[in-house]
Design an enzyme around this catalytic site. Structure first.
Site, PDB file in Angstrom:
ATOM      1  N   VAL A   1       0.966  -1.346  -0.008  1.00 16.57           N
ATOM      2  CA  VAL A   1      -0.030   0.030  -0.034  1.00 16.57           C
ATOM      3  C   VAL A   1       1.012   1.208   0.118  1.00 16.57           C
ATOM      4  CG1 VAL A   1      -1.724  -1.253   1.010  1.00 16.57           C
ATOM      5  CG2 VAL A   1      -0.249  -0.010   2.486  1.00 16.57           C
TER       6      VAL A   1
ATOM      7  N   HIS B   1      -4.416  -4.730  -2.515  1.00 19.94           N
ATOM      8  CA  HIS B   1      -4.883  -4.181  -0.961  1.00 19.94           C
ATOM      9  C   HIS B   1      -5.034  -2.656  -0.742  1.00 19.94           C
ATOM     10  CE1 HIS B   1      -2.687  -7.918   0.578  1.00 19.94           C
ATOM     11  NE2 HIS B   1      -4.042  -8.424   0.217  1.00 19.94           N
TER      12      HIS B   1
ATOM     13  N   CYS C   1     -18.148   8.798  -9.277  1.00 16.68           N
ATOM     14  CA  CYS C   1     -17.699   8.642 -10.703  1.00 16.68           C
ATOM     15  C   CYS C   1     -16.381   8.037 -10.865  1.00 16.68           C
ATOM     16  CB  CYS C   1     -17.612  10.094 -11.245  1.00 16.68           C
ATOM     17  SG  CYS C   1     -16.249  10.940 -10.319  1.00 16.68           S
TER      18      CYS C   1
ATOM     19  N   CYS D   1     -14.622  15.211  -4.471  1.00 17.73           N
ATOM     20  CA  CYS D   1     -14.486  14.922  -5.688  1.00 17.73           C
ATOM     21  C   CYS D   1     -14.603  16.264  -6.244  1.00 17.73           C
ATOM     22  CB  CYS D   1     -15.463  14.196  -6.555  1.00 17.73           C
ATOM     23  SG  CYS D   1     -15.110  13.869  -8.136  1.00 17.73           S
TER      24      CYS D   1
ATOM     25  N   THR E   1       7.494 -11.741  -1.000  1.00 17.84           N
ATOM     26  CA  THR E   1       6.361 -12.131  -0.438  1.00 17.84           C
ATOM     27  C   THR E   1       6.306 -13.452  -0.023  1.00 17.84           C
ATOM     28  OG1 THR E   1       4.158 -12.505  -1.038  1.00 17.84           O
ATOM     29  CG2 THR E   1       5.540 -12.556  -2.671  1.00 17.84           C
ATOM     30  N   SER E   2       5.699 -13.531   1.422  1.00 18.36           N
ATOM     31  CA  SER E   2       5.749 -14.757   1.966  1.00 18.36           C
ATOM     32  C   SER E   2       4.503 -15.632   1.517  1.00 18.36           C
ATOM     33  CB  SER E   2       5.383 -14.433   3.525  1.00 18.36           C
ATOM     34  OG  SER E   2       4.147 -14.047   3.863  1.00 18.36           O
TER      35      SER E   2
ATOM     36  N   ASN F   1      12.627 -14.598  -2.278  1.00 17.54           N
ATOM     37  CA  ASN F   1      12.325 -14.429  -0.795  1.00 17.54           C
ATOM     38  C   ASN F   1      13.363 -15.033   0.302  1.00 17.54           C
ATOM     39  OD1 ASN F   1      10.150 -12.822   0.577  1.00 17.54           O
ATOM     40  ND2 ASN F   1       9.736 -14.910   1.738  1.00 17.54           N
TER      41      ASN F   1
ATOM     42  N   GLN G   1      12.524 -16.055   3.173  1.00 16.37           N
ATOM     43  CA  GLN G   1      11.710 -16.885   4.252  1.00 16.37           C
ATOM     44  C   GLN G   1      11.173 -17.958   3.192  1.00 16.37           C
ATOM     45  OE1 GLN G   1      10.829 -13.734   4.591  1.00 16.37           O
ATOM     46  NE2 GLN G   1      11.598 -13.152   6.218  1.00 16.37           N
TER      47      GLN G   1
ATOM     48  N   VAL H   1      16.476  -9.492  -2.298  1.00 17.03           N
ATOM     49  CA  VAL H   1      15.462  -9.383  -3.826  1.00 17.03           C
ATOM     50  C   VAL H   1      16.323  -8.168  -4.389  1.00 17.03           C
ATOM     51  CG1 VAL H   1      14.014  -7.714  -2.637  1.00 17.03           C
ATOM     52  CG2 VAL H   1      13.544  -9.062  -4.705  1.00 17.03           C
TER      53      VAL H   1
END
Length: 541
Positions: free
Chosen positions: A116, A134, A145, A167, A210-211, A235, A237, A253
């Site tokens: 996010v 997410h 709209c 808006c 990402t896990s 990753n 993990q 990474v």
């Protein structure tokens, strides 16, 4: 991931495995796997990236499940970890920018993110090639709209709640909502549909940082396998999907992606952040024949009067041609100044915009025209101005460049509204860990066959201002054509029209000029050009 976001989430007892052990492939194994990945990417026809919190940890944003992750520490009763910088100032990692290079080359077709933090958008991934499953802490959406508003500040709510803004479409005007999901919220259908479509089409889905534990998002990459595609996981993990992957890489990474792009002979371009703000000058219409004019000046967010302006610390207002007018320091939002001046005199105003820590430049100066005299309107294409500033920052290898985008006088209100853009950060990715101009930058220059190498802790900002410095003691020892020359300075040295606002700076410059040696020992800094060097502690070698 924002710490504020983590604290705003509803309580959930079962968040899956946390405090997971990290595994590192041996150097030999890692290099072999990186070569494999580079070959897979090169041969791919439809590459999709699926990203998690692990690609943003090097940006100073904690993850959830790692040894120092948010949920790991919370479960241990240690509370939320400290962030290394404000969330809104986080810059993309080498992984983010590597994905941008692959997208621009036509190799990467789509990005699916569980994050996010808005770093994919900031890095340059086009919105239509991105699914943020997410949500985005910096995006508001109109429920009426569907217009999206990307902000430079973190939206105050999560859970698809109403915010304090509306808006901007005059035909709509509905109250906006945040776009970040809480635990009970379903994944947005539009984002899900696009993500699933591209994973079904993909011949390679690259899962980064990402896990793969949060459902239903973690199952989306598997759709490529059902259609003959391959899944790659990078990753630290282990994940529940490792057995389904064609290749699993246990390594940092950023290191993996940087070396993959090296093998593909694709250099990672620097990231330049450009921020925008507005200056509004309002002259009060006075019916009486008073010799004085009342006016106000405001520095505001491009997103509206009430929106925060998080990257500006304070604004100093000076009047160079009117010494009787005292300098004004505006140190809290809203940045507003009200004054009364003689109508018969031109009004020359200079603003010094001081930025917060986390920005690569300390300040910029803006010399305003006589706004009482109704200056001409200006209109430039915003995207072109941003591109020009980006190119200038890249060429100069430092930030601080600024430009006006537009200026217009509103006849009905008597206000003059000016929009400015400024390059506030530049991050280099020529090494595995990003180098910010606000932290460490390296410049190597050929001078008459000699090497001049400069390391700066806080970057270089170009201004035409004279910046008062603190007490500086320095000694210059110079050897030119075999002669020694020693000069002592009580108040520092500036080899330009500027001086250096710094704390304690210890530096040593060694330069070869015409086969002679030039050694400079400075206690409080040095200007090497027409720039000023606002540093904390700079070491120059």
């Amino acid at each position: 991931m924002s710490l504020g976001y983590a604290q705003k989430l509803s309580y959930k007892e079962d968040v899956g495995d946390v405090g997971m052990s990290e595994f590192f492939d041996t150097q030999q194994v890692l290099q072999h796997k990186i070569t494999q990945l580079a070959q897979m990417i090169k041969k791919s026809k439809h590459l999709v990236a699926f990203t998690g919190a692990g690609i943003s940890t090097s940006c100073g944003i904690p993850d959830f499940r790692g040894p120092k992750g948010v949920w790991t520490l919370q479960r241990a009763g240690k509370g939320v970890p400290e962030a290394s910088l404000p969330f809104h100032r986080a810059a993309p990692s080498a992984t983010h920018m590597a994905l941008v290079e692959l997208e621009r080359a036509g190799i990467l077709k789509f990005v699916i993110s569980q994050n996010v933090d808005s770093l994919h958008l900031r890095s340059g991934i086009p919105r239509h090639k991105l699914s943020e499953l997410h949500g985005n802490s910096f995006r508001e959406v109109c429920p009426s709209c569907s217009t999206e508003y990307l902000r430079d500040f973190e939206v105050e709510t999560i859970g698809l709640k109403e915010t304090s803004r509306r808006c901007c479409d005059p035909k709509c005007g509905a109250k906006l909502r945040d776009s970040v999901l809480d635990w009970e919220d379903e994944l947005p259908p539009k984002e899900m549909k696009a993500a699933e479509k591209h994973c079904r089409t993909a011949d390679v889905v690259l899962c980064l940082g990402t896990s793969l534990q949060i459902t239903p998002a973690c199952n989306i990459p598997l759709k490529c396998i059902r259609n003959g595609g391959k899944m790659v996981i990078v990753n630290l993990q282990k994940t529940p999907k490792d057995k389904r992957a064609s290749l699993v890489i246990h390594g940092l990474v950023d290191k993996v992606m940087a070396e993959v792009l090296q093998l593909l002979t694709m250099p990672i371009a620097p990231y330049v952040r450009v921020d925008l703000f507005q200056i509004i000058f309002h002259q009060v219409q006075c019916i009486s024949e008073s010799e004085y004019a009342k006016w106000s000046l405001r520095v505001i967010s491009l997103h509206g009067e009430k929106a925060p302006l998080p990257f500006i610390d304070l604004v100093e207002v000076t009047f160079p041609e009117s010494p009787e007018l005292k300098t004004a320091v505006l140190n809290q939002h809203p940045f507003l100044l009200k004054r009364e001046t003689l109508k018969s005199r031109s009004l020359h105003i200079v603003l010094r915009i001081n930025f917060i820590e986390g920005c690569g430049c300390r300040f910029i100066s803006i010399d305003l025209p006589d706004l009482q005299a109704a200056p001409d309107d200006i209109s430039q294409d915003k995207n072109i101005v941003i591109q020009q500033l980006t190119e200038m920052a890249n060429e100069n290898e430092h930030c601080g460049q600024s430009s006006i985008i537009d200026r217009k006088r509103l006849a009905d209100s008597g206000e003059t509204v000016s929009t400015y853009a400024v390059a506030t950060n530049i991050v280099q990715y020529n090494t595995l860990s990003p180098s910010k101009t606000s932290d460490v930058s390296e410049l190597t220059n050929e001078v008459h066959g000699g090497q001049e190498k400069v390391n700066l802790d806080d970057g270089i900002d170009i201004f035409t201002d004279i910046v008062p410095s603190k007490k500086m003691r320095s000694a210059l020892t110079n050897k030119v054509n075999g002669d020694w020359e020693k000069v002592n300075f009580d108040d520092g040295i500036g080899i330009s029209a500027n001086s250096v606002p710094s704390k304690k700076v210890q530096s040593e410059l060694t330069n070869t000029v015409n086969r002679g040696r030039e050694n400079v020992d400075l206690d409080d800094g040095i200007d090497l050009s027409s720039s000023s060097v606002p540093s904390k502690k700079a070491r120059v070698t």
